[in-house]
Design an enzyme around this catalytic site. Structure first.
Site, PDB file in Angstrom:
ATOM      1  N   ASP A  49       0.817  -1.298  -0.134  1.00 14.21           N
ATOM      2  CA  ASP A  49       0.004   0.166   0.247  1.00 14.21           C
ATOM      3  C   ASP A  49       0.677   1.221   0.387  1.00 14.21           C
ATOM      4  O   ASP A  49       1.494   1.642   1.130  1.00 14.21           O
ATOM      5  CB  ASP A  49      -0.971   0.025   1.184  1.00 14.21           C
ATOM      6  CG  ASP A  49      -1.993   0.745   1.236  1.00 14.21           C
ATOM      7  OD1 ASP A  49      -3.017   1.281   0.667  1.00 14.21           O
ATOM      8  OD2 ASP A  49      -1.622   2.290   1.458  1.00 14.21           O
ATOM      9  N   LYS A  79      -3.790   6.416  -4.365  1.00 11.80           N
ATOM     10  CA  LYS A  79      -4.298   6.736  -3.873  1.00 11.80           C
ATOM     11  C   LYS A  79      -3.894   7.360  -4.279  1.00 11.80           C
ATOM     12  O   LYS A  79      -2.941   8.817  -4.449  1.00 11.80           O
ATOM     13  CB  LYS A  79      -4.459   6.700  -1.822  1.00 11.80           C
ATOM     14  CG  LYS A  79      -4.094   5.340  -1.332  1.00 11.80           C
ATOM     15  CD  LYS A  79      -4.074   5.765  -0.226  1.00 11.80           C
ATOM     16  CE  LYS A  79      -4.243   4.618   0.992  1.00 11.80           C
ATOM     17  NZ  LYS A  79      -2.469   4.169   1.256  1.00 11.80           N
TER      18      LYS A  79
END
Length: 274
Positions: A49, A79
């Site tokens: 991530d 993101k």
């Protein structure tokens, strides 16, 4: 014990997400990120991530290539940052270039800021075009999720929020909303950034199972059907945090951990987001 957990969870789009991820928040760009991610991949993590704002996407990509693993073997998340809501698809293209990949497995909207509904439409388009195989949100509470549900037929696959036993009751409404909408919860800062690792309940349960307090927190996440994202630059801790399959918390232990809620947030609290 001694092996990384290989369990997965099914998303509402039919894809399967590795149930344990490796977080890269606050890992410095350069060798620290590359070494930590490479250690995690060598230890068996298959879920990494990152985010635009972390500034380390290029190093995550380098570590992935250096690992020798094939691209489909590793779930990769990045993101959309707040400053990029005016140009979300261009921002994703930049992330893909830095990561050195054609697509990411999961693209999350990092915060529920203004223009979020327009950005969600762009994220849906990115999924349709194959640039992001799954899409979701981060730091969305119930009101943000309800707003999104009223404006789009596409339900986020994931909501990544800060979560630990010390925030569990406080986030009960959001957890219920995610469950009702079929949204998988990813838990960032599952180790409270170290702030509660010496809590006596954690230490007692850890001693009983001959594991670390960090492992207890991560096992709690897994047994509560959350996807934890521990982060460390220490190789021994990286490996230990993945070693979760050799013990199981009892129902009584889970209840004791659930009761530790104190509304603890270790970063910005999305409760203040309009």
């Amino acid at each position: 014990m001694g092996t990384v957990t290989t369990s997965t969870v099914e998303l509402n789009d039919g894809r399967r997400l590795p149930a344990l991820g490796f977080g890269t928040y606050l890992l410095s760009p350069g060798r620290q990120t590359q070494d930590a991610v490479r250690t995690a991949l060598d230890a068996g993590y298959r879920h990494i991530d990152t985010a635009t704002v972390y500034g380390n996407e290029r190093d995550v990509g380098a570590a992935l290539r250096d690992s020798g693993l094939r691209r489909p073997e590793v779930w990769l998340t990045t993101k959309l940052w707040n400053a990029d809501h005016a140009r979300p698809l261009a921002a994703l293209e930049t992330s893909l270039e830095k990561l050195g990949v054609d697509s990411v497995d999961l693209w999350l909207m990092h915060w529920p800021v203004m223009r979020r509904l327009d950005s969600w439409k762009a994220m849906v388009r990115a999924r349709e075009e194959g640039l992001a195989k799954s899409i979701g949100v981060s730091n969305f509470l119930t009101r943000h999720l309800d707003e999104l549900a009223a404006s789009s037929d596409v339900v986020p696959a994931v909501n990544q929020i800060e979560l630990s036993p010390f925030l569990y009751g406080t986030r009960a409404d959001t957890l219920r909303t995610c469950r009702d909408q079929g949204i998988v919860i990813e838990a960032y800062s599952p180790l409270t950034k170290g702030a509660r690792l010496q809590h006596p309940v954690l230490e007692e349960i850890a001693a009983y199972h001959a594991v670390t307090p960090a492992q207890v927190l991560l096992r709690w996440s897994l047994q509560r059907d959350f996807v934890p994202l521990p982060r460390s630059s220490n190789p021994d801790r990286i490996r230990a945090n993945a070693d979760l399959d050799g013990f199981t918390l009892t129902n009584d232990e889970l209840r004791r951990l659930d009761a530790l809620d104190e509304g603890l947030t270790t970063g910005w609290d999305p409760a203040g987001a309009d």
